[in-house]
Scaffold this motif. Structure first.
Motif, PDB file in Angstrom:
ATOM      1  N   ILE A   1       0.837  -1.208   0.000  1.00  0.00           N
ATOM      2  CA  ILE A   1       0.000   0.000   0.000  1.00  0.00           C
ATOM      3  C   ILE A   1       0.872   1.257   0.000  1.00  0.00           C
ATOM      4  CG2 ILE A   1      -1.651   1.338   1.359  1.00  0.00           C
ATOM      5  CD1 ILE A   1      -2.837  -1.317   2.313  1.00  0.00           C
ATOM      6  N   VAL A   2       1.912   1.260   0.823  1.00  0.00           N
ATOM      7  CA  VAL A   2       2.826   2.412   0.869  1.00  0.00           C
ATOM      8  C   VAL A   2       3.502   2.599  -0.490  1.00  0.00           C
ATOM      9  CG1 VAL A   2       4.957   3.294   1.882  1.00  0.00           C
ATOM     10  CG2 VAL A   2       3.222   2.265   3.350  1.00  0.00           C
TER      11      VAL A   2
ATOM     12  N   LEU B   1       4.132   5.595  -5.540  1.00  0.00           N
ATOM     13  CA  LEU B   1       4.190   5.646  -7.009  1.00  0.00           C
ATOM     14  C   LEU B   1       3.100   6.541  -7.579  1.00  0.00           C
ATOM     15  CD1 LEU B   1       4.944   1.905  -7.846  1.00  0.00           C
ATOM     16  CD2 LEU B   1       6.534   3.833  -7.937  1.00  0.00           C
ATOM     17  N   LYS B   2       1.968   6.620  -6.873  1.00  0.00           N
ATOM     18  CA  LYS B   2       0.847   7.422  -7.372  1.00  0.00           C
ATOM     19  C   LYS B   2       1.018   8.911  -7.091  1.00  0.00           C
ATOM     20  CE  LYS B   2      -4.204   7.816  -7.111  1.00  0.00           C
ATOM     21  NZ  LYS B   2      -4.377   7.780  -8.584  1.00  0.00           N
ATOM     22  N   PHE B   3       1.520   9.240  -5.910  1.00  0.00           N
ATOM     23  CA  PHE B   3       1.540  10.645  -5.490  1.00  0.00           C
ATOM     24  C   PHE B   3       2.936  11.277  -5.529  1.00  0.00           C
ATOM     25  CE2 PHE B   3      -2.277   8.930  -3.381  1.00  0.00           C
ATOM     26  CZ  PHE B   3      -3.222   9.797  -3.917  1.00  0.00           C
ATOM     27  N   THR B   4       3.951  10.522  -5.911  1.00  0.00           N
ATOM     28  CA  THR B   4       5.287  11.089  -6.098  1.00  0.00           C
ATOM     29  C   THR B   4       5.780  10.748  -7.503  1.00  0.00           C
ATOM     30  OG1 THR B   4       6.581   9.159  -5.357  1.00  0.00           O
ATOM     31  CG2 THR B   4       5.737  10.643  -3.648  1.00  0.00           C
ATOM     32  N   THR B   5       6.912  11.302  -7.851  1.00  0.00           N
ATOM     33  CA  THR B   5       7.463  11.082  -9.196  1.00  0.00           C
ATOM     34  C   THR B   5       8.573  10.026  -9.214  1.00  0.00           C
ATOM     35  OG1 THR B   5       9.007  12.912  -8.828  1.00  0.00           O
ATOM     36  CG2 THR B   5       6.922  13.430  -9.935  1.00  0.00           C
ATOM     37  N   ILE B   6       8.762   9.302  -8.106  1.00  0.00           N
ATOM     38  CA  ILE B   6       9.870   8.354  -8.042  1.00  0.00           C
ATOM     39  C   ILE B   6       9.751   7.277  -9.117  1.00  0.00           C
ATOM     40  CG2 ILE B   6       8.675   7.023  -6.262  1.00  0.00           C
ATOM     41  CD1 ILE B   6      12.485   7.388  -6.735  1.00  0.00           C
TER      42      ILE B   6
END
Length: 373
Positions: free
Chosen positions: A212-213, A218-223
């Motif tokens: 989940i983390v 992946l959804k809310f950052t650009t990593i």
């Protein structure tokens, strides 16, 4: 003058061949196909493989048992490692072969803090959360060490991580003065076995939390986007304002965090540590999970769900082999066969020839159908 309906091209109907071709080219196809083959094999060999039952564990609590429970339980550490290994592979185009040794360091740090100055402790000398956070810090430092060698000193990932692969277990042994640490307090075992009153193994919850983390990150950052961009073309990424060296470095630090969590789960299962055998060869399984997920080992685009599914497929294979009394010493040979098959299937030459052969086959079939009509 041709009518409007005549000028418009009729929508092309999807044939069975085109649908199969679309399915085969999906990234999840390989792990799902491998998992399906294992399921069919076990259904034919012994359908009781899939039975789930309630049993009483050593502490007297009712818990779930069965091979499927073993797969999702024992595969927890590998699934957690697959998250970090996928990012490292995508960004650096290489793999970290030191994760097993780094897990041993994490386990050694945890046992040192919980046991204190004693080699055998009846009660934890410090809170478990403190031991876990210390292990996270240490493993992230070693991840940073690997990241510096790869990102800034430009060493090949396998060569750079070979250093810790060679020295890691000695470092783990040195932390506890080569003593076999043992904690009899059940407080640690709750994280590796079962929480009293909960029938599902605790490592399953830890693995799900990590997934989940990872999904949120992946959804809310650009990593994820930056890792793929750097892996595909580092020079173009630099021109677009991305720092390729830092992204590679960051992925190794993230993998270090995943290693700490996996090491925590591993040492919690037995509340002791054997430095030479702790998490032995798990780095090969983590790399295989990424490959089985259809991710290019040379870096670039990746699928995190496919890697996680690949991890559980490998554990499914391991559990199946144990079910049929295959010696543990022979397991690497069976996994090597899987590696060879994956390498062959993922090779561009093989894919090009397979696509060409499939087109010829479908063309012949369509031609024979037209002749019959």
């Amino acid at each position: 003058m041709a009518s409007k309906t005549q000028r418009l091209k009729a929508p092309e109907k999807k044939t069975l061949g085109s649908r199969l071709s679309w399915l085969v080219h999906q990234q999840l196809f390989i792990p799902l196909a491998a998992l399906a083959l294992l399921i069919i094999f076990n259904l034919i060999g012994d359908s009781s493989f899939f039975s789930i039952y309630i049993r009483t564990n050593n502490s007297g609590y009712k818990v779930l048992g069965g091979n499927i429970i073993s797969v999702i339980n024992d595969g927890s550490e590998l699934a957690i490692l697959a998250i970090g290994m996928t990012l490292v592979t995508a960004a650096s185009g290489g793999q970290d072969i030191s994760v097993g040794a780094n897990m041993a360091i994490a386990g050694s740090v945890i046992m040192r803090i919980l046991c204190g100055s004693e080699s055998v402790a009846n009660q934890a000398q410090n809170p478990v959360i403190l031991a876990f956070l210390a292990a996270c810090g240490v493993c992230m430092l070693f991840g940073a060490f690997n990241g510096i060698l790869v990102a800034y000193l430009k060493l090949q990932p396998m060569v750079a991580t070979l250093i810790l692969f060679t020295a890691g277990r000695s470092i783990a042994s040195w932390i506890n003065h080569a003593q076999p640490m043992n904690l009899k307090d059940p407080v640690l075992s709750y994280f590796g076995t079962y929480i009293p009153g909960v029938p599902i193994p605790t490592p399953v919850f830890i693995a799900v939390a990590c997934m989940i983390v990872a999904a949120l990150a992946l959804k809310f950052t650009t990593i994820g986007l930056y890792s793929q961009s750097v892996g595909i073309n580092a020079s173009s990424s630099r021109l677009n304002g991305i720092n390729p060296a830092f992204i590679k470095f960051l992925t190794y630090v993230i993998l270090g965090l995943c290693v700490a969590v996996a090491g925590f789960v591993k040492v919690s299962r037995v509340s002791t540590i054997n430095y030479s055998n702790f998490a032995i060869d798990i780095e090969m399984d983590a790399i295989l999970a990424v490959a089985l997920g259809g991710n290019a080992l040379s870096g670039g685009k990746f699928s995190m769900p496919a890697s996680i599914l690949g991890a559980y497929t490998i554990q499914f294979l391991t559990t199946t082999l144990y079910k049929y009394k295959v010696p543990s010493t022979a397991l690497p040979a069976y996994k090597a066969v899987v590696v060879v098959i994956l390498v062959v299937i993922s090779a561009p030459t093989f894919q090009a020839k397979a696509t060409k052969a499939w087109k010829k086959l479908t063309a012949k079939k369509s031609g024979s159908v037209k002749e019959a009509v």
